[in-house]
Design a protein around this motif. Structure first.
Motif, PDB file in Angstrom:
ATOM      1  N   TYR A  67       0.786  -1.218   0.098  1.00  0.00           N
ATOM      2  CA  TYR A  67       0.000   0.198  -0.087  1.00  0.00           C
ATOM      3  C   TYR A  67       0.992   1.286   0.029  1.00  0.00           C
ATOM      4  O   TYR A  67       1.804   1.274   0.724  1.00  0.00           O
ATOM      5  CB  TYR A  67      -0.968   0.055   1.215  1.00  0.00           C
ATOM      6  N   GLU A  68       0.496   2.220  -0.849  1.00  0.00           N
ATOM      7  CA  GLU A  68       0.965   3.598  -0.659  1.00  0.00           C
ATOM      8  C   GLU A  68       0.210   4.330   0.404  1.00  0.00           C
ATOM      9  O   GLU A  68      -0.499   5.302   0.123  1.00  0.00           O
ATOM     10  CB  GLU A  68       0.834   4.430  -1.837  1.00  0.00           C
ATOM     11  N   GLY A  69       0.618   3.867   1.792  1.00  0.00           N
ATOM     12  CA  GLY A  69       0.357   4.622   2.865  1.00  0.00           C
ATOM     13  C   GLY A  69      -1.112   4.218   3.375  1.00  0.00           C
ATOM     14  O   GLY A  69      -1.437   3.865   4.543  1.00  0.00           O
ATOM     15  N   SER A  70      -2.191   4.088   2.555  1.00  0.00           N
ATOM     16  CA  SER A  70      -3.548   3.541   3.071  1.00  0.00           C
ATOM     17  C   SER A  70      -4.236   2.927   1.799  1.00  0.00           C
ATOM     18  O   SER A  70      -3.573   3.065   0.523  1.00  0.00           O
ATOM     19  CB  SER A  70      -4.277   5.027   3.540  1.00  0.00           C
ATOM     20  N   ASP A  71      -5.579   2.674   2.135  1.00  0.00           N
ATOM     21  CA  ASP A  71      -6.212   2.083   0.791  1.00  0.00           C
ATOM     22  C   ASP A  71      -6.693   3.343  -0.428  1.00  0.00           C
ATOM     23  O   ASP A  71      -7.129   3.002  -1.407  1.00  0.00           O
ATOM     24  CB  ASP A  71      -7.398   1.582   1.096  1.00  0.00           C
ATOM     25  N   ALA A  72      -6.269   4.534   0.144  1.00  0.00           N
ATOM     26  CA  ALA A  72      -6.811   5.619  -0.947  1.00  0.00           C
ATOM     27  C   ALA A  72      -5.813   5.734  -1.858  1.00  0.00           C
ATOM     28  O   ALA A  72      -5.993   6.487  -3.193  1.00  0.00           O
ATOM     29  CB  ALA A  72      -6.790   7.016  -0.166  1.00  0.00           C
ATOM     30  N   GLY A  73      -4.436   5.204  -1.904  1.00  0.00           N
ATOM     31  CA  GLY A  73      -3.454   5.366  -2.725  1.00  0.00           C
ATOM     32  C   GLY A  73      -3.444   4.187  -3.634  1.00  0.00           C
ATOM     33  O   GLY A  73      -4.288   2.996  -3.416  1.00  0.00           O
ATOM     34  N   ALA A  74      -2.451   3.821  -4.376  1.00  0.00           N
ATOM     35  CA  ALA A  74      -2.189   2.486  -5.286  1.00  0.00           C
ATOM     36  C   ALA A  74      -1.799   1.503  -4.197  1.00  0.00           C
ATOM     37  O   ALA A  74      -1.191   1.504  -3.225  1.00  0.00           O
ATOM     38  CB  ALA A  74      -1.237   2.885  -6.220  1.00  0.00           C
ATOM     39  N   TYR A  75      -1.916   0.139  -4.625  1.00  0.00           N
ATOM     40  CA  TYR A  75      -1.506  -0.802  -3.869  1.00  0.00           C
ATOM     41  C   TYR A  75      -1.374  -2.016  -4.802  1.00  0.00           C
ATOM     42  O   TYR A  75      -1.922  -1.966  -6.078  1.00  0.00           O
ATOM     43  CB  TYR A  75      -2.348  -1.388  -2.920  1.00  0.00           C
ATOM     44  N   THR A  76      -0.929  -3.084  -4.594  1.00  0.00           N
ATOM     45  CA  THR A  76      -0.555  -4.396  -5.374  1.00  0.00           C
ATOM     46  C   THR A  76      -1.687  -5.390  -5.070  1.00  0.00           C
ATOM     47  O   THR A  76      -2.092  -5.673  -3.985  1.00  0.00           O
ATOM     48  CB  THR A  76       0.628  -4.889  -5.360  1.00  0.00           C
ATOM     49  N   THR A  77      -2.361  -6.170  -6.007  1.00  0.00           N
ATOM     50  CA  THR A  77      -3.251  -7.087  -5.874  1.00  0.00           C
ATOM     51  C   THR A  77      -2.685  -8.394  -6.302  1.00  0.00           C
ATOM     52  O   THR A  77      -2.216  -8.153  -7.724  1.00  0.00           O
ATOM     53  CB  THR A  77      -4.741  -6.774  -6.577  1.00  0.00           C
ATOM     54  N   LEU A  78      -2.926  -9.468  -5.702  1.00  0.00           N
ATOM     55  CA  LEU A  78      -2.521 -10.532  -6.212  1.00  0.00           C
ATOM     56  C   LEU A  78      -3.952 -11.556  -6.088  1.00  0.00           C
ATOM     57  O   LEU A  78      -4.444 -11.673  -5.227  1.00  0.00           O
ATOM     58  CB  LEU A  78      -1.316 -11.352  -5.293  1.00  0.00           C
TER      59      LEU A  78
END
Length: 143
Positions: free
Chosen positions: A58-69
């Motif tokens: 996560y880029e800090g929180s769920d408001a930013g980008a993140y990776t999903t697998l």
């Protein structure tokens, strides 16, 4: 919002990944389409027949980008076949929300509840375990 607090041991997932954000749901949909179009389960020694979707980096929180697998639970010594990625979900405490209903609407509604909740999230690794075609266990890392 009802949930159960559970402690989970570390485990490993193997699957396909994409960098996404909640503001771009089409990227998550594209990842799921790819998952069903490129079956790779035969290349793995799957420990749990359920499908998993994990959220991490996560880029800090769920408001930013993140990776999903999107993939499967595998043995800790699994080697990732070409084109697949491994993720070690660390041991920790999780808020587990078990929901049944039509997918993906049920899981989307559950995450909307989480986003508007006051859960003290760790933003290390969260995951959904699809126990059946109409049942999901959403696991959110908490302090």
């Amino acid at each position: 919002m009802d949930y159960e607090v559970v402690s989970r041991d570390e485990f490993v997932l193997c699957g396909i990944t994409a960098r996404v954000s909640t503001s771009e749901p089409e990227k998550i949909e594209e990842l799921w389409q790819r998952f069903y179009a490129e079956p790779f389960v035969d290349a793995l020694e799957v420990e749990d027949g359920a499908v998993f979707s994990a959220y991490f980096d996560y880029e800090g929180s769920d408001a930013g980008a993140y990776t999903t697998l999107v993939g499967f639970r595998v043995a800790a010594d699994q080697v990732a076949p070409a084109g697949l990625s491994l993720l070690t979900v660390p041991a920790g405490k999780f808020a587990m929300l078990r929901r049944s209903g039509p997918m993906p609407a049920t899981v989307v509604e559950t995450w909307q509840q989480i986003w508007s909740s006051d859960l003290r999230r760790t933003f290390v690794a969260d995951f959904d375990r699809y126990a059946s075609a109409d049942t999901v266990e959403v696991n959110v890392g908490i302090e």
